[in-house]
Every structure is written in C-alpha cells, then in structure tokens.
Design a protein around this motif. Structure first.
Motif, PDB file in Angstrom:
ATOM      1  N   ALA A 252     -38.494  39.841  26.403  1.00 56.91           N
ATOM      2  CA  ALA A 252     -36.592  39.130  27.225  1.00 56.91           C
ATOM      3  C   ALA A 252     -37.682  37.654  27.271  1.00 56.91           C
ATOM      4  O   ALA A 252     -36.049  36.955  27.243  1.00 56.91           O
ATOM      5  N   ASP A 253     -38.851  37.405  27.689  1.00 57.90           N
ATOM      6  CA  ASP A 253     -38.627  35.922  28.140  1.00 57.90           C
ATOM      7  C   ASP A 253     -39.204  35.421  26.451  1.00 57.90           C
ATOM      8  O   ASP A 253     -38.525  33.448  26.253  1.00 57.90           O
TER       9      ASP A 253
ATOM     10  N   TYR B 273     -34.767  46.243  27.841  1.00 59.62           N
ATOM     11  CA  TYR B 273     -34.517  45.034  29.520  1.00 59.62           C
ATOM     12  C   TYR B 273     -33.349  44.528  29.677  1.00 59.62           C
ATOM     13  O   TYR B 273     -32.215  45.241  28.996  1.00 59.62           O
TER      14      TYR B 273
ATOM     15  N   ASP C 148     -28.877  39.228  22.718  1.00 58.15           N
ATOM     16  CA  ASP C 148     -29.303  37.923  23.682  1.00 58.15           C
ATOM     17  C   ASP C 148     -28.217  37.561  23.117  1.00 58.15           C
ATOM     18  O   ASP C 148     -27.747  36.291  24.281  1.00 58.15           O
TER      19      ASP C 148
ATOM     20  N   SER D  27     -37.090  35.657  24.087  1.00 60.77           N
ATOM     21  CA  SER D  27     -35.446  35.577  23.526  1.00 60.77           C
ATOM     22  C   SER D  27     -35.175  35.177  23.936  1.00 60.77           C
ATOM     23  O   SER D  27     -34.145  34.093  24.072  1.00 60.77           O
ATOM     24  N   ALA D  28     -35.235  34.904  25.620  1.00 59.37           N
ATOM     25  CA  ALA D  28     -33.984  33.717  26.562  1.00 59.37           C
ATOM     26  C   ALA D  28     -34.479  32.182  25.628  1.00 59.37           C
ATOM     27  O   ALA D  28     -34.203  30.864  25.784  1.00 59.37           O
TER      28      ALA D  28
ATOM     29  N   PHE E   6     -32.746  42.265  19.540  1.00 53.70           N
ATOM     30  CA  PHE E   6     -32.607  41.890  20.738  1.00 53.70           C
ATOM     31  C   PHE E   6     -32.361  40.669  20.237  1.00 53.70           C
ATOM     32  O   PHE E   6     -31.557  39.603  21.545  1.00 53.70           O
TER      33      PHE E   6
ATOM     34  N   SER F 109     -41.941  45.138  26.622  1.00 51.15           N
ATOM     35  CA  SER F 109     -40.101  43.845  27.105  1.00 51.15           C
ATOM     36  C   SER F 109     -40.178  43.180  27.691  1.00 51.15           C
ATOM     37  O   SER F 109     -38.710  42.155  27.413  1.00 51.15           O
ATOM     38  N   GLN F 110     -40.662  42.606  28.464  1.00 51.23           N
ATOM     39  CA  GLN F 110     -41.088  41.581  29.503  1.00 51.23           C
ATOM     40  C   GLN F 110     -41.095  40.728  28.645  1.00 51.23           C
ATOM     41  O   GLN F 110     -40.511  39.480  28.353  1.00 51.23           O
TER      42      GLN F 110
ATOM     43  N   PRO G  95     -30.024  38.726  30.191  1.00 51.02           N
ATOM     44  CA  PRO G  95     -30.874  37.428  31.246  1.00 51.02           C
ATOM     45  C   PRO G  95     -29.615  36.509  31.319  1.00 51.02           C
ATOM     46  O   PRO G  95     -28.284  37.083  30.627  1.00 51.02           O
TER      47      PRO G  95
END
Length: 212
Positions: A191-192, A38, A101, A194-195, A97, A187-188, A41
C-alpha cells in the motif's frame, strides 16, 4: 515348512495392505493460501491528466518467481514454507495492485492492464527484487522491493523514451510470527509503495504534459 512360510507371507501381506489402506484414508495436509489486501488510498483532488497509461506485467528475480513463501532466517540462506503459499506470484500481485491503484486514483484518463489489446501513450514496467519474510531475533518483517520504469510508448528517440526509473523499498513489522501476519505486513508495504508510485507517475506525466 512350506506351509508355514506361506502362512507368514500371507499374514505379512495382509498387514501391509491394511497399513497402506490406513495411510490412504488419512487426509492430505491442507495448504493455506494468502494474498495481499488493503483499502484503496484516498487521493487529494488533483486535475486528471489527459493520458492513457498501460501497466505491463512485472517480472521477478528468479528466487521470487514462485508462489512459495520465501523466508530468511540467517544471512545467505533462503527457505520456503511447505504448507503456506501465495495465491498468486509476487510479480502478478505487484502488477495488479499498482494497476488497480493507478486506475482508481482518478488521476489519468485511462489505465490499461497488461493483457489489454489496446496501446497506451505511456507504459509502466518493472521487476520485483525482494518479496520475503525476514526472521529477526526480535520479530519478523515483510520485505518488499521493486523497480519501475515509466516509458513514452511512441517516442522514436530511444534516449528520450524513459521518463524515469526508480526503486521502491519497504520493511513492515509482522504483528505475530506466522504467515498470516506476514501477509498483513506485506499488504501494508504494498500500500505504501503503490501510493508512492502513483504520485511519482502523476508528477512525471504532469511535467511531460506541460511541455507538450
């Protein structure tokens, strides 16, 4: 009779040899490997904190301490694909990840990987609790759950060493019913979550830094 028996045995041996050679010439089934993917962000412009953070390697629940892709078709049952696997273990992927990030957010002076020989002012550690495909009647879901702890490395008072502990959980629908779609949905989810980790770590360290 002896000659006839010998002839039969010889013929049987030839057939067995040919069958064996034929089997050896067949290519082995190919194993497909998957990873998470991904884009980084985008972060709003915040003042970077003068702290160095180290991300320790995450652990994983025994069921997910493997590169096998685990799936759930019914309650209390777990299984794994034979010809589809993760490229790395869930613990290593989550560690990487989150570390990546945090580093590229630009919100910290430095972010050290778990294998760095240097020490950080603060440390982030955690465990992967769920990393699986959940097969539902109306579709598949990627399920990701991990817990993290943020610690002050040089705090002598053990009761004050942990700045926060939190569990993050996400479910994402797979676009199709296959392992590649699972990798996309996972992956989505990564990403969410990790942010959210980056935001929570920043807020916790910002509050800590303001009291120093």
């Amino acid at each position: 009779m002896g000659l006839r028996k010998a002839t039969v045995l010889l013929a049987a041996g030839i057939v067995f040899t040919l069958a064996s050679c034929s089997g050896l010439s067949r290519p082995s089934p190919r194993i497909e490997h998957y990873s998470l993917e991904y884009a980084l962000p985008a972060w709003e412009k915040l003042s970077p904190l003068p702290v160095v953070l180290k991300v320790n390697r995450f652990s994983a629940a025994p069921l997910y301490d493997t590169r096998q892709i685990i799936y759930r078709e019914k309650p209390f049952a777990r299984d794994a694909y034979v010809y589809h696997r993760w490229r790395s273990t869930p613990a290593d992927m989550v560690t990487y990840f989150i570390s990546r990030d945090l580093k590229f957010s630009g919100l910290f002076t430095g972010v050290l990987p778990h294998d760095s020989g240097r020490e950080g002012m603060f440390e982030l550690e955690g465990s992967v609790d769920e990393f699986l495909e959940s097969d539902l009647d109306d579709g598949w879901e990627a399920v990701l759950t991990f817990s993290v702890s943020l610690l002050e490395a040089n705090q002598p008072d053990v009761s004050k060493r942990i700045l926060f502990e939190k569990t993050y959980h996400a479910k994402k629908r797979c676009e199709q019913r296959n392992p590649r779609a699972l990798a996309g949905a996972m992956s989505q989810a990564m990403a969410d979550l990790s942010a959210r980790v980056v935001t929570d770590v920043y807020d916790a360290l910002k509050g800590k830094n303001s009291r120093i």
